[in-house]
Scaffold this motif. Structure first.
Motif, mmCIF file in Angstrom:
data_model
loop_
_atom_site.group_PDB
_atom_site.id
_atom_site.type_symbol
_atom_site.label_atom_id
_atom_site.label_comp_id
_atom_site.label_asym_id
_atom_site.label_seq_id
_atom_site.Cartn_x
_atom_site.Cartn_y
_atom_site.Cartn_z
ATOM 1 N N GLY A 555 63.162 26.067 -3.319
ATOM 2 C CA GLY A 555 63.776 27.031 -3.802
ATOM 3 C C GLY A 555 64.342 28.256 -2.732
ATOM 4 N N ASP A 556 63.776 27.847 -1.488
ATOM 5 C CA ASP A 556 64.069 29.011 -0.379
ATOM 6 C C ASP A 556 65.495 29.072 -0.186
ATOM 7 N N LYS A 557 66.127 30.009 0.489
ATOM 8 C CA LYS A 557 67.629 29.997 0.567
ATOM 9 C C LYS A 557 67.937 30.977 1.636
ATOM 10 N N LEU A 558 68.856 30.875 2.501
ATOM 11 C CA LEU A 558 69.324 31.256 3.635
ATOM 12 C C LEU A 558 70.925 31.767 3.116
ATOM 13 N N ILE A 559 71.346 32.808 3.149
ATOM 14 C CA ILE A 559 72.852 33.134 3.142
ATOM 15 C C ILE A 559 73.430 33.280 4.533
ATOM 16 N N VAL A 560 74.555 32.749 4.826
ATOM 17 C CA VAL A 560 75.061 32.572 6.135
ATOM 18 C C VAL A 560 76.606 33.114 6.049
ATOM 19 N N VAL A 561 76.876 34.154 6.892
ATOM 20 C CA VAL A 561 78.383 34.687 6.757
ATOM 21 C C VAL A 561 78.701 34.589 8.319
ATOM 22 N N PHE A 562 80.156 34.121 8.560
ATOM 23 C CA PHE A 562 80.635 34.192 9.580
ATOM 24 C C PHE A 562 81.904 34.697 9.572
ATOM 25 N N ASN A 563 82.197 35.208 10.610
ATOM 26 C CA ASN A 563 83.352 36.236 10.982
ATOM 27 C C ASN A 563 83.882 35.595 12.539
ATOM 28 N N PHE A 564 85.215 34.842 12.073
ATOM 29 C CA PHE A 564 85.781 34.158 13.318
ATOM 30 C C PHE A 564 87.181 35.007 13.852
ATOM 31 N N THR A 565 87.044 36.224 13.572
ATOM 32 C CA THR A 565 88.075 37.157 14.298
ATOM 33 C C THR A 565 87.300 38.297 15.374
ATOM 34 N N PRO A 566 87.862 38.907 16.157
ATOM 35 C CA PRO A 566 87.190 39.768 16.994
ATOM 36 C C PRO A 566 87.285 41.115 16.190
ATOM 37 N N ILE A 567 87.380 41.279 14.900
ATOM 38 C CA ILE A 567 87.405 42.458 14.384
ATOM 39 C C ILE A 567 86.167 42.802 13.381
ATOM 40 N N GLU A 568 85.381 43.810 13.795
ATOM 41 C CA GLU A 568 84.461 43.933 12.942
ATOM 42 C C GLU A 568 84.578 44.255 11.265
ATOM 43 N N ARG A 569 83.879 43.657 10.324
ATOM 44 C CA ARG A 569 84.051 43.954 9.058
ATOM 45 C C ARG A 569 82.899 44.556 8.506
ATOM 46 N N LYS A 570 83.167 45.967 7.900
ATOM 47 C CA LYS A 570 82.431 46.847 7.585
ATOM 48 C C LYS A 570 82.079 46.764 5.964
ATOM 49 N N ARG A 571 81.030 46.867 5.433
ATOM 50 C CA ARG A 571 80.931 46.945 3.953
ATOM 51 C C ARG A 571 81.579 45.555 3.140
ATOM 52 N N TYR A 572 81.547 44.424 3.878
ATOM 53 C CA TYR A 572 82.122 43.475 3.174
ATOM 54 C C TYR A 572 81.161 42.908 2.114
ATOM 55 N N PRO A 573 81.784 42.636 1.071
ATOM 56 C CA PRO A 573 81.024 42.269 -0.141
ATOM 57 C C PRO A 573 80.486 40.695 -0.194
ATOM 58 N N ILE A 574 79.445 40.486 -0.482
ATOM 59 C CA ILE A 574 78.839 39.091 -0.585
ATOM 60 C C ILE A 574 77.965 39.071 -1.557
ATOM 61 N N GLY A 575 78.486 38.137 -2.641
ATOM 62 C CA GLY A 575 77.608 37.581 -3.984
ATOM 63 C C GLY A 575 76.333 37.235 -3.719
ATOM 64 N N VAL A 576 75.391 37.486 -4.536
ATOM 65 C CA VAL A 576 74.276 37.232 -4.482
ATOM 66 C C VAL A 576 73.651 37.123 -5.781
ATOM 67 N N ASP A 577 72.360 36.297 -5.850
ATOM 68 C CA ASP A 577 71.607 35.895 -7.252
ATOM 69 C C ASP A 577 70.780 37.121 -7.746
ATOM 70 N N LYS A 578 70.146 37.908 -6.768
ATOM 71 C CA LYS A 578 69.177 38.665 -7.312
ATOM 72 C C LYS A 578 69.284 39.983 -6.779
ATOM 73 N N LEU A 579 68.647 41.137 -7.529
ATOM 74 C CA LEU A 579 68.584 42.413 -6.732
ATOM 75 C C LEU A 579 67.375 42.453 -5.984
ATOM 76 N N GLY A 580 67.509 43.548 -5.046
ATOM 77 C CA GLY A 580 66.465 43.508 -3.854
ATOM 78 C C GLY A 580 67.186 43.661 -2.787
ATOM 79 N N SER A 581 66.328 43.362 -1.643
ATOM 80 C CA SER A 581 66.569 43.388 -0.313
ATOM 81 C C SER A 581 67.002 42.227 0.343
ATOM 82 N N TYR A 582 67.890 42.297 1.170
ATOM 83 C CA TYR A 582 68.498 41.250 2.012
ATOM 84 C C TYR A 582 68.106 41.356 3.461
#
Length: 635
Positions: A555-582
């Protein structure tokens, strides 16, 4: 048999059963009979030589032990299918020898022993008598541990190596097997790879063939030392918890005069059909899988390397050329009008069945580039019986994608995501192999677009994506520190590049990536099923961003996010299953790897429906980067 003291040779008796099994193609330990073996007969020690030459008019043994006497040591034909034998006194270890074969047409060929365990160093070409039974192995702990391992649920990270060009000595001389044991093995261990894959180690005459055009299938090349020296190298690997995979070439062999080609003056190991026999693309000759003795030779060879050298697996080269009669462009068909090579398919199934029966934990990896079904399925359900297949489609797609300027990647998002649609149809290895960094293709680092700094960022991004993607991993030597020029088999890697900060940091990233991969079960436990993968974001073509989850069996998980452009993306929303810290647990853009990020950030989930999930985090995705996050609860 009564042997006289004055005799120099004699003919020993061989049981009928091995000869009958060889003729039927079922003598899978034929290396214990064919070739040169020490025997005791009537109280005398001698060496028995056994060779298959079905069309020969006569065969004589010539060597150092008889001053290369041309006809004084004739072999006796002892079977209906052309097995010849002689037993000789006074043969010493390292004595060179060949078979002098006279054809039905009176031609004379001098051939190395197809089953010879050792050969002279190039450019010489004779076989050498060698006793391979005396090495004292010290890898029992490793071999016992293999019995408990299931490779499908374990990390496999392979370092592919050409031993001749990994590193050279200061005077330009090549390393020996023992030198490599002292330097290559600790390097691979330090870098965190689980396996070394060695490009074909079987004896071959030309360095530029990389070992893919073999003359001595049972002989580790003498370029680097003796057979026992190679055993020592493998032993050292095992004592350092590193598996050894050999590249193997059961497709074709070279035309050198001392090799298998027209061994007895006729088509022996090859087909009499010139269209099937000739391999114009490589200037070689194809094996004839329709002959029981040829199948026996090859299957015995695969088992031999497992038994005598304790190898942990094989990567089988050019399987597509075996499966299809027309793969090289010829319009050749089977008896039913199709292009499938029926005898080769049956050989492959027999090969894998025989090997896995004896070594159920080994790795049999197919380098297969077509859509042939069930490559890694068991033979009893119609599969070919391999347990892994190189994912050539993934390799071609991802390199095509990464070579594009980042401005144009948004138009080719499918090349990035398509592999997931078939990622679980076979058990895959993701290869970034030697074939992708030669012949004008450029090194991996040179393929990357952008500025000097962006090239390194793109390469780290590629590796991060590779390690996150389902499938085992393979990286060719030099890729770990960003070799700038193409691989050159004639010289060592550019180790001096490690004096430059960017290359040193690249190697540090690969080392840490390997170690991260090995300690995160969700990156390898469910590699072969959709249960281990879930898309989060794959439709953001405009910003060239993808995100997914990798899941473990507990049941362990990793969320993996990739940005294939040279532009920083700030405050990009990613859906998650639980409240708490990531928490970010790996970031390819960290300063210590050559990027700009100073710390591993922590993000708190909010109630916000996103990506079909009830909560979301808003994170900063650095440019040209991969970010791995793990749920930390209410920390």
């Amino acid at each position: 048999m009564k042997i006289k003291n004055a005799e120099k040779y004699f003919y020993s008796s061989l049981e009928k059963q091995p000869l009958e099994m060889f003729s039927a193609g079922k003598l899978y330990n034929s290396y214990k009979f064919f070739g040169a073996h020490r025997i005791n007969c009537d109280g005398y020690e001698a060496v028995r030589f056994l060779v298959w030459a079905p069309h020969a008019a006569s065969v004589c043994l010539v060597g150092e032990f008889n001053d290369w006497d041309q006809t004084g040591y004739p072999l006796k034909k002892i079977s209906h299918n052309g097995v010849w034998e002689i037993s000789v006194f006074n043969v010493k270890v390292y004595d060179s020898y060949k078979y002098r074969i006279v054809t039905p047409y009176g031609e004379v060929f001098y051939k190395a022993d197809p089953y010879g365990f050792h050969m002279e160093e190039r450019p010489k070409s004779a076989s050498k008598y060698f006793d391979i039974e005396n090495y004292s192995w010290k890898d029992r702990k490793w071999r016992e541990s293999l019995k408990k391992r299931d490779s499908y649920v374990r990390p496999i990270s392979i370092y592919e190596v050409n031993l001749l060009s990994w590193k050279k000595k200061k005077d330009g001389k090549q390393y020996s097997y023992k030198d490599l044991a002292e330097e290559l093995v600790p390097y691979v261990k330090e870098m965190g790879f689980t396996h070394i894959e060695i490009m074909p180690i079987m004896e071959h005459p030309y360095d530029g063939s990389w070992g893919y055009q073999v003359t001595g299938y049972f002989a580790p090349t003498s370029r680097f030392g003796t057979p026992t020296d190679f055993m020592y190298f493998i032993d050292c690997c095992h004592q350092n918890d590193i598996g050894v995979i050999l590249d193997w070439v059961p497709v074709h062999y070279c035309k050198d005069a001392h090799g298998l080609c027209h061994f007895d003056g006729e088509d022996c190991f090859e087909s009499s059909d010139r269209g099937r026999a000739e391999n114009e693309q490589w200037g070689t000759v194809n094996f004839d899988y329709g002959k029981t003795e040829v199948r026996n030779f090859l299957i015995s060879n695969a088992i031999y390397w497992h038994e005598k050298y304790h190898i942990d697996g094989m990567r089988i080269d050019a399987v597509a050329y075996m499966l299809y009669l027309n793969f090289s462009g010829k319009d050749i068909r089977n008896q039913y009008g199709g292009y499938e090579h029926i005898e080769a398919v049956e050989f492959i199934k027999e090969l894998n069945s025989a090997v896995f029966l004896r070594y159920p934990k080994t790795l049999m990896m197919a380098e297969e580039s077509t859509a042939w079904p069930l490559v890694t399925s068991p033979t009893d359900v119609g599969g070919l019986g391999f347990n892994y297949k190189w994912n050539m489609g993934w390799m071609n797609d991802i390199l095509e994608y990464m070579e594009q300027d980042s401005l144009f990647r948004k138009g080719n998002q499918n090349a990035l995501t398509f592999s997931i649609t078939y990622a679980f149809s076979e058990n895959y290895v993701l290869p970034l192999s030697h074939d992708e960094v030669v012949h004008g293709k450029k090194s991996l680092l040179s393929k990357m677009p952008g500025t000097y700094k962006e090239k390194f960022a793109n390469l780290r991004l590629l590796y991060a994506y590779m390690y996150a993607h389902p499938g085992k991993k393979l990286l060719f030597m030099g890729g770990e520190f960003g070799q700038f020029i193409e691989w050159n088999e004639w010289q060592g890697l550019d180790w001096h590049l490690l004096d430059y900060e960017s290359h040193g940091k690249m190697r540090e990233f690969v080392k840490n990536l390997n170690k991260f991969y090995r300690r995160e079960p969700c990156l390898y436990e469910l590699d072969t099923t959709y249960d281990g993968f879930e898309w989060i974001e794959h439709e953001n073509h405009q910003e060239s961003i993808i995100a997914f989850e990798r899941k473990g069996s507990e049941g362990d998980k990793l969320i993996v996010v990739f940005n294939f452009t040279p532009i920083e993306r700030k405050r990009y929303p990613i859906g998650v299953d639980k409240l708490g810290s990531y928490k970010v647990v790996l970031n390819s853009n960290l300063i210590k790897y050559g990027g700009d990020s100073r710390s591993m950030s922590v993000y708190k989930a909010k109630i916000l429906e996103m990506h079909n999930k009830p909560y979301a985090i808003r994170l900063t995705i650095p440019p040209l980067s991969g970010v791995f996050l793990k749920y930390k609860g209410n920390e």
